[in-house]
Design a protein around this motif. Structure first.
Motif, short mmCIF file in Angstrom:
data_model
loop_
_atom_site.label_atom_id
_atom_site.label_comp_id
_atom_site.label_asym_id
_atom_site.label_seq_id
_atom_site.Cartn_x
_atom_site.Cartn_y
_atom_site.Cartn_z
N SER A 1 0.73 -1.21 0.12
CA SER A 1 -0.03 0.10 0.03
C SER A 1 0.83 1.30 -0.01
CB SER A 1 -0.96 -0.13 1.36
OG SER A 1 -1.40 1.21 1.40
N THR A 2 0.33 2.47 -0.83
CA THR A 2 0.93 3.56 -0.68
C THR A 2 1.12 4.14 0.71
OG1 THR A 2 -0.74 4.83 -1.38
CG2 THR A 2 0.74 4.11 -2.92
N GLU A 3 0.04 3.86 1.71
CA GLU A 3 -0.15 4.36 2.92
C GLU A 3 0.57 3.27 4.07
OE1 GLU A 3 -1.37 7.06 3.44
OE2 GLU A 3 -1.68 7.42 1.36
N GLN A 4 1.21 2.25 3.68
CA GLN A 4 1.77 1.20 4.59
C GLN A 4 2.67 1.91 5.77
OE1 GLN A 4 4.47 -1.51 2.75
NE2 GLN A 4 3.79 -3.18 4.38
N LYS A 5 2.12 1.49 7.04
CA LYS A 5 3.03 2.09 8.07
C LYS A 5 3.65 0.95 8.76
CE LYS A 5 1.57 6.24 7.90
NZ LYS A 5 2.62 7.28 7.66
N ARG A 6 3.38 -0.44 8.74
CA ARG A 6 3.96 -1.72 9.52
C ARG A 6 4.19 -2.65 8.35
NH1 ARG A 6 2.82 -2.12 14.82
NH2 ARG A 6 3.07 -4.37 14.72
N PHE A 7 5.37 -3.12 8.43
CA PHE A 7 5.90 -4.13 7.49
C PHE A 7 6.85 -5.01 8.27
CE2 PHE A 7 8.39 -0.40 7.15
CZ PHE A 7 9.82 -0.98 7.02
N SER A 8 7.20 -5.89 7.63
CA SER A 8 8.16 -7.16 8.42
C SER A 8 9.27 -7.47 7.27
CB SER A 8 7.33 -8.16 8.80
OG SER A 8 6.93 -8.96 7.72
N PHE A 9 10.34 -7.71 7.86
CA PHE A 9 11.44 -8.17 6.76
C PHE A 9 12.36 -9.04 7.41
CE2 PHE A 9 13.33 -4.23 8.69
CZ PHE A 9 14.52 -4.71 8.73
N ILE A 10 13.03 -10.04 6.70
CA ILE A 10 14.00 -10.82 7.36
C ILE A 10 15.43 -10.53 6.88
CG2 ILE A 10 14.82 -13.29 7.27
CD1 ILE A 10 11.81 -14.08 7.13
N SER A 11 16.43 -10.58 7.60
CA SER A 11 17.72 -10.17 7.25
C SER A 11 18.66 -11.69 7.48
CB SER A 11 18.20 -9.18 7.98
OG SER A 11 19.55 -8.76 7.61
N SER A 12 19.20 -12.00 6.54
CA SER A 12 20.24 -13.00 6.71
C SER A 12 21.53 -12.84 5.83
CB SER A 12 19.57 -14.60 6.50
OG SER A 12 20.13 -15.36 6.86
N SER A 13 22.50 -14.02 6.05
CA SER A 13 23.42 -14.22 5.07
C SER A 13 24.07 -15.32 5.19
CB SER A 13 24.44 -12.87 5.41
OG SER A 13 25.22 -13.08 6.41
N CYS A 14 25.10 -15.75 4.47
CA CYS A 14 26.13 -16.78 4.76
C CYS A 14 25.40 -18.20 4.66
CB CYS A 14 26.74 -16.70 5.73
SG CYS A 14 27.43 -15.24 6.16
#
Length: 460
Positions: A175-188
């Motif tokens: 959404s253009t109005e998005q306030k909350r979101f989730s993401f995952i960070s990893s490597s290797c």
């Protein structure tokens, strides 16, 4: 004679024990071939010598013979670990599509098909609505890969796509109005590790665990993968560092049987680190320019062109926004100066740069201009928690003055969040304001603080 036989048996027992322990560590815990393989081979040679001497003795035992069989099997396991994928899984016939950067009105895709082709990609909103078609070309010059950007999409909409080559997938625009979101960070990660002789040689247990997690929780808005997507040099270097070698390693990871439909249809954003090139890489190292040139082609084909757009050609760092947060993903390899030696007297201080003048200038402007949450993403750790290894100065510990400059800019502008990878473990660190009175007086009015979230999968 009995004393000699006794000494031979002791040597064999010691060599056999060393071989088994070193092999277990190498195959299951730490695949550093340059540390363990010479010791393993030397232990096997000593054991084999003791074994043949023992065969001439009237006191030879069945246990000794069984142990020799076991040690030989362990050596075969090591050969299997090192070479099965390289010999039997070049994956020239790989075909796949995967999702890259997605925002409210556009989406980026990477597509591979093992035959040079003109094709059509068709995308439509789920349910009803107007979709579109894109014509694209796959050629051998980029290892039969291409990227497609879909524009003028509708926010908060799920799309499904198909290609005339048989690919299919889906994605959701935010959404253009998005306030909350989730993401995952990893490597290797490293295929076929920890070693299991019954596993596929391109298996990625960490990817399988991530897929299981997404099945339970739902897909995040995006996934950061902050480098060491391939390991060009571990457990050992098994081919020259050519463009074809690096390209094969990317194909092998994308050919892993542990990719699921949901994983391929979650947005992945990438940055390379040293093992996409060679351990502790910087351009002024021996043959550094040639290694960099060969390694960057496959990184661009398979990953970079699905990232958010950068600020110019041949720049791999990039920025993007999501909700009230702005992200700056750093390139910590292309421009770094020569790191100090681990035991250097300056302890990482000095006028060295990890980012280079242009990238640092853009980062400074971004810190000053952005008004919302500021998130800096670094492939190498900002902290000095990990100081026991010989590669300590490969991280920001070797570039402390530039790091301090970035910290102080963030403190002045209200603080921020730093995300990094590389170290195969998780840590969350709060960087407190410095105690120097003049700096604190300048910064306290904004309640500045810094939080570093370091998260990286282990190579499994």
């Amino acid at each position: 004679m009995k004393l000699l036989d006794y000494c031979v048996q002791l040597c064999a027992i010691a060599a056999s024990a060393h071989l088994k322990v070193a092999s277990y560590v190498f195959l299951r815990m730490l695949p550093l071939g340059y540390n363990f393989l010479p010791k393993i081979l030397a232990a096997y040679a000593l054991f084999a010598t003791s074994f043949f001497l023992h065969l001439r003795s009237p006191f030879r035992t069945k246990v000794f013979i069984l142990d020799s069989v076991a040690n030989t099997i362990i050596l075969l396991f090591i050969a299997d670990f090192l070479y099965r994928g390289h010999i039997f899984h070049q994956e020239n016939n790989l075909a796949f599509s995967r999702l890259g950067f997605v925002n409210a009105t556009s989406s980026r895709l990477v597509i591979r098909y093992p035959i040079a082709s003109n094709f059509t990609l068709t995308y439509v909103p789920s349910g009803s609505g107007v979709g579109g078609k894109v014509q694209a070309l796959i050629s051998s010059s980029e290892d039969y890969t291409t990227s497609v950007t879909l524009s003028d999409l509708v926010p908060s909409t799920q799309y499904e796509y198909t290609t005339s080559l048989g690919h299919l997938g889906s994605f959701i625009t935010p959404s253009t109005e998005q306030k909350r979101f989730s993401f995952i960070s990893s490597s290797c990660w490293k295929p076929f590790y920890p070693y299991n002789p019954l596993s596929h040689s391109l298996s990625l247990p960490g990817l399988r665990s991530l897929g299981d997690y997404l099945d339970k929780t739902g897909a995040p808005d995006f996934i950061f993968f902050l480098g060491d997507f391939i390991y060009s040099d571990l457990p050992v270097k098994i081919a020259p560092y050519t463009r074809e070698y690096y390209t094969t390693l990317f194909r092998q990871v994308y050919a892993s049987p542990d990719w699921s439909y949901k994983l391929r249809n979650t947005p992945w954003l990438h940055m390379f680190d040293d093992h996409e090139l060679v351990n502790d890489f910087y351009q002024e190292m021996t043959d550094g320019e040639n290694i960099y040139r060969n390694a960057m082609n496959p990184f661009v084909w398979y990953q970079n062109r699905a990232n958010p757009p950068s600020t110019g050609p041949n720049k791999f760092y990039y920025t993007f926004k999501r909700g009230d947060a702005s992200f700056f993903v750093l390139d910590t390899r292309s421009y770094r100066g020569v790191p100090p030696a681990k035991d250097a007297q300056d302890g990482g201080l000095g006028q060295r740069s990890m980012l280079g003048k242009q990238q640092l200038a853009e980062l400074e402007a971004w810190i000053r201009d952005e008004k919302g949450w500021k998130v800096i993403v670094s492939g190498v750790p900002f902290t000095r928690n990990w100081s026991g290894g010989g590669d300590e100065m490969d991280s920001w510990a070797g570039y402390l003055e530039e790091r301090q400059h970035i910290f102080e800019l963030l403190w002045e502008s209200g603080g921020g969040i730093i995300i990094s990878g590389d170290r195969h473990e998780h840590a969350t660190v709060k960087f407190l304001l410095p105690h120097r009175p003049l700096i604190r007086k300048k910064m306290l009015s904004s309640s500045s603080q810094l939080l570093l979230c370091h998260s990286s999968s282990n190579p499994s």
